[in-house]
Design an enzyme around this catalytic site. Structure first.
Site: not given
Ligand code: TRP
Length: 361
Positions: A124, A226, A229
């Protein structure tokens, strides 16, 4: 026997199961198969507690009106997917202020090194800073650049907060997808460290739970990785029929098998994985056989897949729409859930404070 007497005794025998989903957008098939469908299956047999992680959402996307909507949507989607507030405790993370206090306390036993080495933090932080390389110089980048606005301390201490969610409820089982296993490992480490530092047996060590199978990784429609969002490859529970069909028909495939029993490419294997999650075993076998003898037509496979996904998502979608504007019901359910979750949380927090030496005179 009156209900009042039998209920607490029963609840005490059951193991505590806890899990949550971040309030960052609508729930998709990845959330459904990785988490939500397990929540529903477990709710009756365990003392199950499921929450919406709104504080965790603030670590990456602080947007006040979006956050509030996202919390409402996820609660509606939880209920629509079959979570029953009479079986499970449903609550919002920030409605349990004890979590925030214990987060501060537990952080005193968490190392910044182990947090900086956590995969989810590195991913992130790299994304936020626009760093592509896999180099481990992420630490330098974070200390050395003008990263202050983009990588906050909350992102670094994300695993502490998640550990607190789990430990404050003394949960033993935590049904989560594969991507959360490192966080669970850290939770166990923090529990052990706390217990041994203070020489207490306060926290059990939680484990993932998967009905005997291995943790599911639900693939996206773009041929890689995968469903997520931020990947933009999702099928949402709330997608209408037309949108959903269109997404599935556009899923990435390949040119098709040229010779019998050819190895299956990643994008096509992804479609098979989705089919395995949503269709009957005979149906999956039929398409596997068709692939093996080169008679497969991906268009047919996709039509079948869309059909079978819709069987799961459309009824959920209808219930979500009914619930979305029903703030009265949502408020009532969340108020009860918060009360139940706080009861355990307050007890644990009092123990933690005492153990750490924060005591009244
Ligand atoms: N980190 C989890 C996720 O991104 C969400 C989460 C927060 C969670 N706290 C938790 C999951 C506690 C299980 C238990 O999916």
């Amino acid at each position: 026997m009156s209900e009042n007497i039998s209920k607490p005794a029963k609840a005490a025998e059951k193991e505590v199961v806890l899990s949550g989903i971040r309030a960052t957008g609508h729930l998709h098939l990845g959330n459904y198969f990785g988490a939500l469908s397990k929540f529903v299956r477990m709710q009756h047999d365990y003392d199950s507690r499921y929450f919406v992680a709104d504080l965790h959402a603030l670590t990456t996307s602080p947007d006040p009106s979006a956050l509030h909507e996202n919390v409402r949507n996820i609660v509606a989607e939880y209920l629509a997917a079959g979570l029953n507030p009479d079986e499970a405790t449903l609550f919002v993370q920030s409605d349990v202020p004890e979590v925030s206090e214990m987060y501060l306390l537990l952080n005193m036993h968490v190392g910044i090194g182990e947090l900086m080495r956590t995969a989810s933090f590195k991913d992130k932080a790299r994304k936020a800073l626009g760093i592509n390389s896999d180099s481990d110089d992420i630490e330098k980048e974070i200390i050395g650049t003008d990263s202050n606005k983009r990588v906050n301390a909350g992102l670094l201490t994300y695993p502490t907060l998640m550990a607190v969610d789990i430990l404050i409820q003394k949960a033993k089982k935590v049904p989560v997808g594969k991507d959360q296993e490192q966080h669970l490992e850290l939770t166990r480490r923090f529990a052990r460290r706390f217990n041994s530092f203070y020489n207490v047996e306060l926290f059990p060590e939680p484990t993932n739970f998967d009905f005997g199978g291995k943790p599911v990784k639900v693939p996206g429609l773009d041929g890689s990785g995968k469903m997520g969002k931020s990947e933009g490859n999702c099928i949402y529970l709330i997608d209408d029929e037309k949108t959903l069909r269109k997404k599935v028909m556009r899923a990435v495939t390949d040119e098709g098998p040229k010779e019998p029993n050819q190895p299956v490419s990643q994008p096509v294997e992804n479609l098979f994985t989705l089919l395995e999650l949503t269709s009957a075993p005979e149906v999956v076998q039929q398409y596997r056989d068709a692939y093996a003898d080169c008679s497969i037509r991906y268009g047919d496979l996709k039509k079948q897949l869309a059909e079978d996904i819709l069987k799961i998502t459309l009824p959920i979608r209808e219930r979500v729409i009914d619930l979305q504007n029903d703030d009265v019901t949502i408020r009532r359910i969340l108020a009860r859930g918060a009360e139940q979750a706080r009861e355990t949380a307050a007890k644990t927090l009092a123990e933690v404070r005492h153990v750490m030496g924060i005591r009244r005179f």
